[in-house]
Design a protein around this motif. Sequence first.
Motif, mmCIF file in Angstrom:
data_model
loop_
_atom_site.group_PDB
_atom_site.id
_atom_site.type_symbol
_atom_site.label_atom_id
_atom_site.label_comp_id
_atom_site.label_asym_id
_atom_site.label_seq_id
_atom_site.Cartn_x
_atom_site.Cartn_y
_atom_site.Cartn_z
ATOM 1 N N PHE B 191 19.434 31.768 10.850
ATOM 2 C CA PHE B 191 20.472 30.820 11.266
ATOM 3 C C PHE B 191 20.609 30.980 12.768
ATOM 4 N N LEU B 192 20.164 29.991 13.526
ATOM 5 C CA LEU B 192 20.229 30.163 14.974
ATOM 6 C C LEU B 192 21.047 29.059 15.612
ATOM 7 N N THR B 193 21.707 29.414 16.705
ATOM 8 C CA THR B 193 22.406 28.396 17.473
ATOM 9 C C THR B 193 21.647 28.209 18.771
ATOM 10 N N THR B 194 21.702 27.014 19.297
ATOM 11 C CA THR B 194 21.014 26.767 20.552
ATOM 12 C C THR B 194 21.620 25.564 21.239
ATOM 13 N N GLN B 195 21.463 25.510 22.545
ATOM 14 C CA GLN B 195 21.807 24.277 23.236
ATOM 15 C C GLN B 195 20.544 23.542 23.654
ATOM 16 N N TYR B 196 19.395 24.114 23.260
ATOM 17 C CA TYR B 196 18.140 23.480 23.649
ATOM 18 C C TYR B 196 17.581 22.674 22.501
ATOM 19 N N LEU B 197 17.460 21.386 22.746
ATOM 20 C CA LEU B 197 16.975 20.495 21.707
ATOM 21 C C LEU B 197 15.558 20.838 21.312
ATOM 22 N N GLU B 198 14.761 21.176 22.306
ATOM 23 C CA GLU B 198 13.362 21.460 22.017
ATOM 24 C C GLU B 198 13.240 22.654 21.078
ATOM 25 N N GLU B 199 14.134 23.646 21.303
ATOM 26 C CA GLU B 199 14.094 24.853 20.486
ATOM 27 C C GLU B 199 14.384 24.523 19.016
ATOM 28 N N ALA B 200 15.435 23.742 18.801
ATOM 29 C CA ALA B 200 15.784 23.356 17.435
ATOM 30 C C ALA B 200 14.640 22.574 16.807
ATOM 31 N N ASP B 201 14.075 21.683 17.608
ATOM 32 C CA ASP B 201 12.989 20.838 17.133
ATOM 33 C C ASP B 201 11.790 21.675 16.712
ATOM 34 N N ARG B 202 11.462 22.669 17.538
ATOM 35 C CA ARG B 202 10.279 23.494 17.275
ATOM 36 C C ARG B 202 10.464 24.421 16.087
ATOM 37 N N LEU B 203 11.655 25.000 15.964
ATOM 38 C CA LEU B 203 11.826 26.113 15.034
ATOM 39 C C LEU B 203 12.437 25.735 13.699
ATOM 40 N N ALA B 204 13.359 24.771 13.725
ATOM 41 C CA ALA B 204 14.238 24.631 12.566
ATOM 42 C C ALA B 204 13.688 23.697 11.503
#
Lengths: 265, 339
Positions: B191-204
């Motif tokens: 369960f990760l939080t991020t403000q980076y859209l790319e990060e969410a896109d890549r990982l989630a």
Amino acid sequence: MSDTTAPRAAAPGALTRGLANALTMAARCTRLSARNLDALLTSLILPVLLMLVFVYLFGGAIDTGTAYVTYVVPGVLVLCAGYGAATTAVGVSGDMAEGVVDRFRSLDVGGTSVLAGHVVASVARNAVATAAVFAVAFLIGFRPDASPAGWAAAVGVLAAYVVAFSWLSAAIGLLAESPEAASGFTFFVLFLPYPSSAFVPVDTMPGWMHGFAENQPVTHVIEALRGLLLDEPVGSAPWLALIWCGGLLVVSVAASAVLFRRRTA
Amino acid sequence: MADEPAVEAIGLEKSYGQVRVLAGIDLSVPRGSVFSLLGPNGAGKTTTVRILSTLVRADAGRVRVAGFDVVRDRRAVRRRISLTGQYAALDGEQTGEENLRMTARLSGLSRREARERAAELLERFDLTGAARRRVDTYSGGMRRRLDIAASLVGRPEVVFLDEPTTGLDPRSRQAMWDLVASLAGSGTTVFLTTQYLEEADRLADRVTLLDAGRVVAEGAPADLKRRVADRRLDLTLVDPAAYARTAERLGDTAVLRDPDRLLLGVPTDGSAAHVRALLDGVDPDRDTVDRFAVYEATLDDVFLALTGRTAARRTDGAPAENAATTAPAATAREETTRV
């Protein structure tokens, strides 16, 4: 939702686990203390310097009926122990200010275990500092006449004082907003021995102060130490000292448990 | 109850004084998946994570993590989760190895097990060489790795990572992404939080967009992007007059407006026929559009479409360094400057 997954680690009783955690925390705090060289040197040098100041600068003007060094060493020991114990507040406050307390909480380490670690480290620090004060005291002419039982009792009273004041300091550390604020408490404890029989006989103080000076905990601790080390009659002083320390400890442990929960809610 | 979600929250609310941080949040995270809570600073991400990980109590709502209620069965939950926050929960004056062994002992491992587990994690996180150095001397990336290593000591079922890459350099960030992928591969729920859209896109596997304490969208990254458009046609106009004219003509269909660069973006499916039709519609006389380009839609577009503002500002598709230092809140009402 019964626990259908296999238990990951044996879940021993809460007390056993609390004790094991306290030991781990004690190892941690002792290690941190040993690496904090500035604080360690201060807690060694300060009491030794104070003893030299009292014996050589003030001592000549103070008539206590015995060699002043003999009179003052118990006072310096208590001063040193009180200061050392009070630095616990700084360590506890530092833990609370940093993220590391979240780690302990997420590992379900109770507040009492965390604080017990700090108190054990404080006892270890004070053992070293006390040894240093004794060593210097011997060099400048302090010659106690205590029996082995007297020594043991003196060490016991001093240890009780360190434990009680360390835990009180831990509670103060939880109250303080920052380690800097917590360090202010060390000054309070540093000055507590002055209005007592630590450095001058109480009957030389103004009359209105006698009530406080004769009955505050530090006086009982000092009278007990002085009597035990010099093999003089101690009367009820050791018991009064232990009662004070025991009471202070109980109140501090209870208060710090509540404060820890509130600080981390 | 193997099919029970790893994390399930219903109606979470939390206020600090007058400030309403969470205004009723529902979440559900399947076991073994990577879930991302995405939002700008102040959206309520950290508060949510602290509630889910038992460190903070919600004012209202119900949470179950790893099958247990976070309030009633707090201890059971704590034994099954780990949390890595934005600030390293480590002792700077202890070495990396000492930190890990201490954590292992506090998780109930024996002295020998603790030593072995520490060695194993140091190896896995590429910290063996720094094991005997004080954490004070570690770089930001090393510290973050050690922090996560410490959180894995007790083999948690659910790993909470609160902004795991904030403040890391691109190389450390990539290492962190690989790490999350390997955790997910081993069956751990992340369960990760991020403000980076790319990060969410890549990982989630699934993303929930959080804004001002509310869920504004949720779904798989691809589904979310499809809600706005698969792709975006960016038009560079010849002059400000042409920009104004075209912007007026496009009206609400423009998902990207950048007057400084004379840039307008409209959704498209990316087919030649659609792009040709769009161009003909926008520029019938063939004198207002200078250049065009087709882009894959990003979660940024989703966020913009749903909230009317950008979640994070980037200069290009790469993990931009300035993204780490630009507070998204400060850019809230600006339009994107992305090309």
